[in-house]
Design a protein around this motif. Structure first.
Motif, PDB file in Angstrom:
ATOM      1  N   VAL A 438      56.298 -46.963  48.525  1.00  0.00           N
ATOM      2  CA  VAL A 438      55.720 -47.434  49.782  1.00  0.00           C
ATOM      3  C   VAL A 438      55.678 -48.958  49.758  1.00  0.00           C
ATOM      4  O   VAL A 438      55.998 -49.596  48.743  1.00  0.00           O
ATOM      5  CB  VAL A 438      54.308 -46.851  50.008  1.00  0.00           C
ATOM      6  N   ASP A 439      55.259 -49.534  50.876  1.00  0.00           N
ATOM      7  CA  ASP A 439      55.259 -50.990  50.986  1.00  0.00           C
ATOM      8  C   ASP A 439      54.071 -51.635  50.286  1.00  0.00           C
ATOM      9  O   ASP A 439      54.183 -52.750  49.773  1.00  0.00           O
ATOM     10  CB  ASP A 439      55.274 -51.407  52.467  1.00  0.00           C
ATOM     11  N   ALA A 440      52.913 -50.991  50.283  1.00  0.00           N
ATOM     12  CA  ALA A 440      51.708 -51.574  49.701  1.00  0.00           C
ATOM     13  C   ALA A 440      50.915 -50.490  48.993  1.00  0.00           C
ATOM     14  O   ALA A 440      51.058 -49.287  49.267  1.00  0.00           O
ATOM     15  CB  ALA A 440      50.853 -52.242  50.787  1.00  0.00           C
ATOM     16  N   GLY A 441      50.038 -50.939  48.067  1.00  0.00           N
ATOM     17  CA  GLY A 441      49.253 -49.984  47.300  1.00  0.00           C
ATOM     18  C   GLY A 441      48.307 -49.163  48.140  1.00  0.00           C
ATOM     19  O   GLY A 441      47.969 -48.022  47.783  1.00  0.00           O
ATOM     20  N   GLY A 442      47.844 -49.708  49.266  1.00  0.00           N
ATOM     21  CA  GLY A 442      46.942 -48.958  50.120  1.00  0.00           C
ATOM     22  C   GLY A 442      47.573 -47.749  50.776  1.00  0.00           C
ATOM     23  O   GLY A 442      46.856 -46.870  51.274  1.00  0.00           O
ATOM     24  N   GLU A 443      48.902 -47.688  50.795  1.00  0.00           N
ATOM     25  CA  GLU A 443      49.594 -46.560  51.415  1.00  0.00           C
ATOM     26  C   GLU A 443      49.868 -45.426  50.432  1.00  0.00           C
ATOM     27  O   GLU A 443      50.356 -44.364  50.834  1.00  0.00           O
ATOM     28  CB  GLU A 443      50.922 -47.031  52.017  1.00  0.00           C
ATOM     29  N   LEU A 444      49.547 -45.636  49.151  1.00  0.00           N
ATOM     30  CA  LEU A 444      49.835 -44.601  48.160  1.00  0.00           C
ATOM     31  C   LEU A 444      48.971 -43.362  48.356  1.00  0.00           C
ATOM     32  O   LEU A 444      49.409 -42.243  48.059  1.00  0.00           O
ATOM     33  CB  LEU A 444      49.627 -45.150  46.746  1.00  0.00           C
ATOM     34  N   ALA A 445      47.738 -43.538  48.831  1.00  0.00           N
ATOM     35  CA  ALA A 445      46.856 -42.383  49.025  1.00  0.00           C
ATOM     36  C   ALA A 445      47.441 -41.429  50.064  1.00  0.00           C
ATOM     37  O   ALA A 445      47.492 -40.209  49.849  1.00  0.00           O
ATOM     38  CB  ALA A 445      45.462 -42.850  49.439  1.00  0.00           C
ATOM     39  N   ASP A 446      47.907 -41.975  51.190  1.00  0.00           N
ATOM     40  CA  ASP A 446      48.516 -41.118  52.209  1.00  0.00           C
ATOM     41  C   ASP A 446      49.813 -40.493  51.705  1.00  0.00           C
ATOM     42  O   ASP A 446      50.107 -39.326  51.992  1.00  0.00           O
ATOM     43  CB  ASP A 446      48.792 -41.932  53.475  1.00  0.00           C
ATOM     44  N   ALA A 447      50.603 -41.261  50.941  1.00  0.00           N
ATOM     45  CA  ALA A 447      51.842 -40.716  50.399  1.00  0.00           C
ATOM     46  C   ALA A 447      51.553 -39.596  49.401  1.00  0.00           C
ATOM     47  O   ALA A 447      52.286 -38.600  49.349  1.00  0.00           O
ATOM     48  CB  ALA A 447      52.651 -41.823  49.737  1.00  0.00           C
ATOM     49  N   SER A 448      50.485 -39.732  48.630  1.00  0.00           N
ATOM     50  CA  SER A 448      50.132 -38.683  47.669  1.00  0.00           C
ATOM     51  C   SER A 448      49.743 -37.399  48.378  1.00  0.00           C
ATOM     52  O   SER A 448      50.104 -36.294  47.941  1.00  0.00           O
ATOM     53  CB  SER A 448      48.991 -39.164  46.771  1.00  0.00           C
ATOM     54  N   VAL A 449      49.019 -37.524  49.485  1.00  0.00           N
ATOM     55  CA  VAL A 449      48.660 -36.328  50.253  1.00  0.00           C
ATOM     56  C   VAL A 449      49.907 -35.651  50.805  1.00  0.00           C
ATOM     57  O   VAL A 449      50.041 -34.419  50.773  1.00  0.00           O
ATOM     58  CB  VAL A 449      47.682 -36.713  51.379  1.00  0.00           C
ATOM     59  N   ALA A 450      50.847 -36.453  51.308  1.00  0.00           N
ATOM     60  CA  ALA A 450      52.085 -35.889  51.840  1.00  0.00           C
ATOM     61  C   ALA A 450      52.878 -35.175  50.747  1.00  0.00           C
ATOM     62  O   ALA A 450      53.435 -34.088  50.967  1.00  0.00           O
ATOM     63  CB  ALA A 450      52.933 -36.986  52.477  1.00  0.00           C
ATOM     64  N   VAL A 451      52.923 -35.762  49.556  1.00  0.00           N
ATOM     65  CA  VAL A 451      53.657 -35.131  48.452  1.00  0.00           C
ATOM     66  C   VAL A 451      52.994 -33.830  48.040  1.00  0.00           C
ATOM     67  O   VAL A 451      53.668 -32.818  47.774  1.00  0.00           O
ATOM     68  CB  VAL A 451      53.761 -36.105  47.262  1.00  0.00           C
ATOM     69  N   ARG A 452      51.674 -33.796  47.979  1.00  0.00           N
ATOM     70  CA  ARG A 452      50.977 -32.560  47.615  1.00  0.00           C
ATOM     71  C   ARG A 452      51.251 -31.447  48.624  1.00  0.00           C
ATOM     72  O   ARG A 452      51.401 -30.281  48.250  1.00  0.00           O
ATOM     73  CB  ARG A 452      49.475 -32.821  47.497  1.00  0.00           C
ATOM     74  N   ASN A 453      51.305 -31.801  49.893  1.00  0.00           N
ATOM     75  CA  ASN A 453      51.630 -30.785  50.902  1.00  0.00           C
ATOM     76  C   ASN A 453      53.054 -30.259  50.723  1.00  0.00           C
ATOM     77  O   ASN A 453      53.310 -29.056  50.878  1.00  0.00           O
ATOM     78  CB  ASN A 453      51.458 -31.370  52.298  1.00  0.00           C
ATOM     79  N   LEU A 454      53.989 -31.152  50.413  1.00  0.00           N
ATOM     80  CA  LEU A 454      55.366 -30.725  50.194  1.00  0.00           C
ATOM     81  C   LEU A 454      55.489 -29.854  48.954  1.00  0.00           C
ATOM     82  O   LEU A 454      56.249 -28.880  48.935  1.00  0.00           O
ATOM     83  CB  LEU A 454      56.277 -31.948  50.083  1.00  0.00           C
ATOM     84  N   LEU A 455      54.741 -30.183  47.905  1.00  0.00           N
ATOM     85  CA  LEU A 455      54.792 -29.384  46.686  1.00  0.00           C
ATOM     86  C   LEU A 455      54.211 -28.001  46.921  1.00  0.00           C
ATOM     87  O   LEU A 455      54.686 -27.010  46.350  1.00  0.00           O
ATOM     88  CB  LEU A 455      54.025 -30.099  45.567  1.00  0.00           C
ATOM     89  N   ALA A 456      53.179 -27.915  47.762  1.00  0.00           N
ATOM     90  CA  ALA A 456      52.594 -26.603  48.051  1.00  0.00           C
ATOM     91  C   ALA A 456      53.596 -25.718  48.785  1.00  0.00           C
ATOM     92  O   ALA A 456      53.712 -24.520  48.487  1.00  0.00           O
ATOM     93  CB  ALA A 456      51.321 -26.781  48.878  1.00  0.00           C
ATOM     94  N   SER A 457      54.332 -26.288  49.750  1.00  0.00           N
ATOM     95  CA  SER A 457      55.327 -25.490  50.465  1.00  0.00           C
ATOM     96  C   SER A 457      56.494 -25.094  49.572  1.00  0.00           C
ATOM     97  O   SER A 457      57.130 -24.066  49.790  1.00  0.00           O
ATOM     98  CB  SER A 457      55.842 -26.274  51.679  1.00  0.00           C
ATOM     99  N   ALA A 458      56.780 -25.916  48.550  1.00  0.00           N
ATOM    100  CA  ALA A 458      57.852 -25.600  47.604  1.00  0.00           C
ATOM    101  C   ALA A 458      57.382 -24.753  46.432  1.00  0.00           C
ATOM    102  O   ALA A 458      58.189 -24.422  45.559  1.00  0.00           O
ATOM    103  CB  ALA A 458      58.486 -26.888  47.079  1.00  0.00           C
ATOM    104  N   ARG A 459      56.092 -24.421  46.396  1.00  0.00           N
ATOM    105  CA  ARG A 459      55.508 -23.600  45.326  1.00  0.00           C
ATOM    106  C   ARG A 459      55.690 -24.251  43.963  1.00  0.00           C
ATOM    107  O   ARG A 459      55.943 -23.584  42.964  1.00  0.00           O
ATOM    108  CB  ARG A 459      56.120 -22.196  45.348  1.00  0.00           C
ATOM    109  N   LEU A 460      55.559 -25.571  43.928  1.00  0.00           N
ATOM    110  CA  LEU A 460      55.676 -26.323  42.686  1.00  0.00           C
ATOM    111  C   LEU A 460      54.310 -26.858  42.286  1.00  0.00           C
ATOM    112  O   LEU A 460      53.491 -27.205  43.141  1.00  0.00           O
ATOM    113  CB  LEU A 460      56.643 -27.492  42.844  1.00  0.00           C
ATOM    114  N   LEU A 461      54.089 -26.941  40.995  1.00  0.00           N
ATOM    115  CA  LEU A 461      52.870 -27.543  40.459  1.00  0.00           C
ATOM    116  C   LEU A 461      53.286 -28.763  39.648  1.00  0.00           C
ATOM    117  O   LEU A 461      54.006 -28.644  38.655  1.00  0.00           O
ATOM    118  CB  LEU A 461      52.112 -26.542  39.575  1.00  0.00           C
ATOM    119  N   MET A 462      52.833 -29.960  40.089  1.00  0.00           N
ATOM    120  CA  MET A 462      53.219 -31.203  39.441  1.00  0.00           C
ATOM    121  C   MET A 462      51.977 -32.055  39.210  1.00  0.00           C
ATOM    122  O   MET A 462      50.938 -31.856  39.854  1.00  0.00           O
ATOM    123  CB  MET A 462      54.236 -31.976  40.298  1.00  0.00           C
ATOM    124  N   ARG A 463      52.093 -32.995  38.303  1.00  0.00           N
ATOM    125  CA  ARG A 463      50.997 -33.917  38.011  1.00  0.00           C
ATOM    126  C   ARG A 463      51.532 -35.335  37.999  1.00  0.00           C
ATOM    127  O   ARG A 463      52.712 -35.568  37.666  1.00  0.00           O
ATOM    128  CB  ARG A 463      50.359 -33.600  36.660  1.00  0.00           C
TER     129      ARG A 463
END
Length: 497
Positions: A438-463
């Protein structure tokens, strides 16, 4: 009217490697337990106090081996990770500065970390096309990078998709027979379209004598189309190593790889990879440069469109400055976070299980999904398959009177794997890593939420790869960084833990 329906194929039957040993102790812990008990029994014949003196410290030392996280790491591994982080931070290794004003020799912008000792050479294949070879001098490994444009899955018959999957499996099984191959990775990179290529194609073709309305429409298309589109690149990196004790000149290695390239490219095309070519040294440098500084992506595309090449060298492909934090990696114009696979989907999945994860995500500058493969030779594959089959049968027969649904499923999966391996299928270990920039550190929280949603739809567990974000960032680049080849503890010892 026909009412026949075509069943969509499903895929699965992957298994986590069975860890030898007693329970969660592992092989080393099990040997230590039985060895300690034997020593304690012998000492107890002499003195009970002395036996307790040996038994108590032994139990305290083995207890951290039995306590494990969800991804299989024990307490010692967690402590070693934190100790290594504090050591790097105290030495200043978490900060990197390059360029003419830095203290780096030569004043160049070399890539940092695991890429600091990489040297890039270039060779020619049988069709006189250039291809780059990355020489990892610290491990004496050689990497070639292939680029392809896979066919999409939209409006494609399930039979064709199943054929592509079978061809891809055949290509992976072929890797087990590649002499000297240490590992492979498939990187799918997505980013918002900069519009440079579209502008270079359309604007020069607008005629001066065309109607003003037509010219206005074409200019508006060039201006607005990139905001709703994205670009996607797929890279396959193959890393080879010389046999132990054998020293080869890099010229001989390049000649050997040039002979193998046509067959590897043909296999990718038959697996639905579309047009496949080997990346030149300049193109590899451009990919790394854009990954560290996403803001220059448009400039790189514009230079290639106007001049045909950028002239970028590997020694100038790195960032100006980077800062590694516990849960983020700051580099030039971007901030990245990387996740690592903990658990693959259970059961079977369909061919579109990773589609959402591979597509471009709104609000991110760039995203890379890396599939890492470690081929296993046929002899070792047979031993692993037979060991898994015996272990599954033992667990199923030792739990009589209890619910055995999962045990029965494990037995069927192990038997199917044994049959497939006996009929010529290959065995590979795989993992997955995801990097979001992302462009700035403040946007990482929203990007992390988006990634978690994508992982849930893909049935993947990541850390998240906390305290090793810089190394994980390098692993998702198409440069041939294999995690198991860059560890202080040998891979065989880690598997025994």
């Amino acid at each position: 009217m026909s009412t026949d329906t075509v069943a969509e194929p499903t895929y699965g039957n992957w298994r986590r490697p069975t860890r030898p040993g007693l329970g969660s102790l592992g092989l080393i812990g099990t040997v230590a337990v039985f060895g300690g008990l034997v020593i304690t029994l012998l000492i107890s014949l002499i003195s009970l106090t002395a036996a307790l003196t040996v038994l108590v410290p032994l139990a305290l030392a083995l207890l951290p081996l039995a306590v494990r996280t969800q991804d299989g790491r024990n307490v010692y591994q967690l402590v070693a990770l934190r100790v290594g982080w504090f050591q790097r931070k105290s030495k200043g290794s978490t900060t990197y500065v390059s360029g003419p004003l830095s203290q780096r020799p030569g004043g160049r912008f070399r890539p940092p970390g695991l890429l600091s000792r990489v040297v890039v050479k270039e060779g020619r294949d049988a069709y006189d096309r250039p291809f780059g070879v990355l020489h990892h001098r610290s491990r004496n490994l050689y990497t070639i990078v292939l680029g392809c444009d896979p066919d999409g899955g939209s409006l494609v018959d399930p039979d064709q998709v199943d054929t592509w999957v079978a061809s891809w499996g055949h290509w992976l099984s072929r890797l087990s027979h590649e002499p000297g191959l240490r590992g492979a990775s498939v990187i799918v990179e997505t980013a918002p379209d900069t519009g440079t290529r579209l502008a270079a194609e359309v604007l020069p073709r607008i005629r001066d004598d065309a109607p003003e309305a037509a010219k206005a429409v074409m200019r508006e298309v060039v201006e607005r189309y990139p905001t709703a589109s994205s670009e996607m690149h797929t890279y396959i990196s193959l890393t080879y190593g010389a046999p132990q004790g054998q020293k080869r000149k890099i010229e001989d290695v390049i000649t050997d790889l040039a002979i193998r390239l046509p067959g590897l490219l043909a296999g990718l095309v038959s697996a639905g990879g579309g047009p496949a070519v080997a990346l030149s040294a300049e193109r590899i440098a451009e990919v790394v440069r854009v990954a560290y500084d996403p803001a220059v992506a448009g400039d790189v595309l514009e230079a290639r469109a106007n001049y045909g090449s950028t002239g970028l060298d590997w020694d100038d492909a790195g960032p100006t400055a980077t800062v590694e934090k516990v849960n983020a990696y700051e580099h030039d114009s971007g901030v990245s976070r990387t996740w690592m696979l903990t658990l693959a989907p259970r059961g079977t999945v369909r061919s579109s299980v990773l589609r959402g994860l591979l597509e471009a995500s709104p609000g991110t500058r760039r995203k890379r999904v890396a599939l890492l493969y470690r081929p296993i030779d046929p002899a070792t594959s047979a031993r692993i398959v037979e060991a898994d089959r015996r272990a599954a049968q033992f667990m199923a027969t030792s739990r009589r009177g209890m619910v055995q649904a999962r045990a029965a499923t494990e037995v069927r999966a192990a038997e199917q794997t044994a049959v497939e391996e006996a009929t010529g299928a290959g065995l590979v270990e795989f993992s997955l890593m995801v990097t979001v920039t992302v462009d700035a550190g403040g946007e990482l929280a929203d990007a992390s939420v988006a990634v978690r949603n994508l992982l849930a739809s893909a049935r993947l567990l990541m850390r998240p790869a906390d305290r090793m974000q810089a190394a994980a960032f390098s692993c998702t680049l198409p440069v041939g960084i294999l995690p198991w080849e860059h560890t202080l503890v040998p891979r065989e010892v880690k598997e025994a833990l």
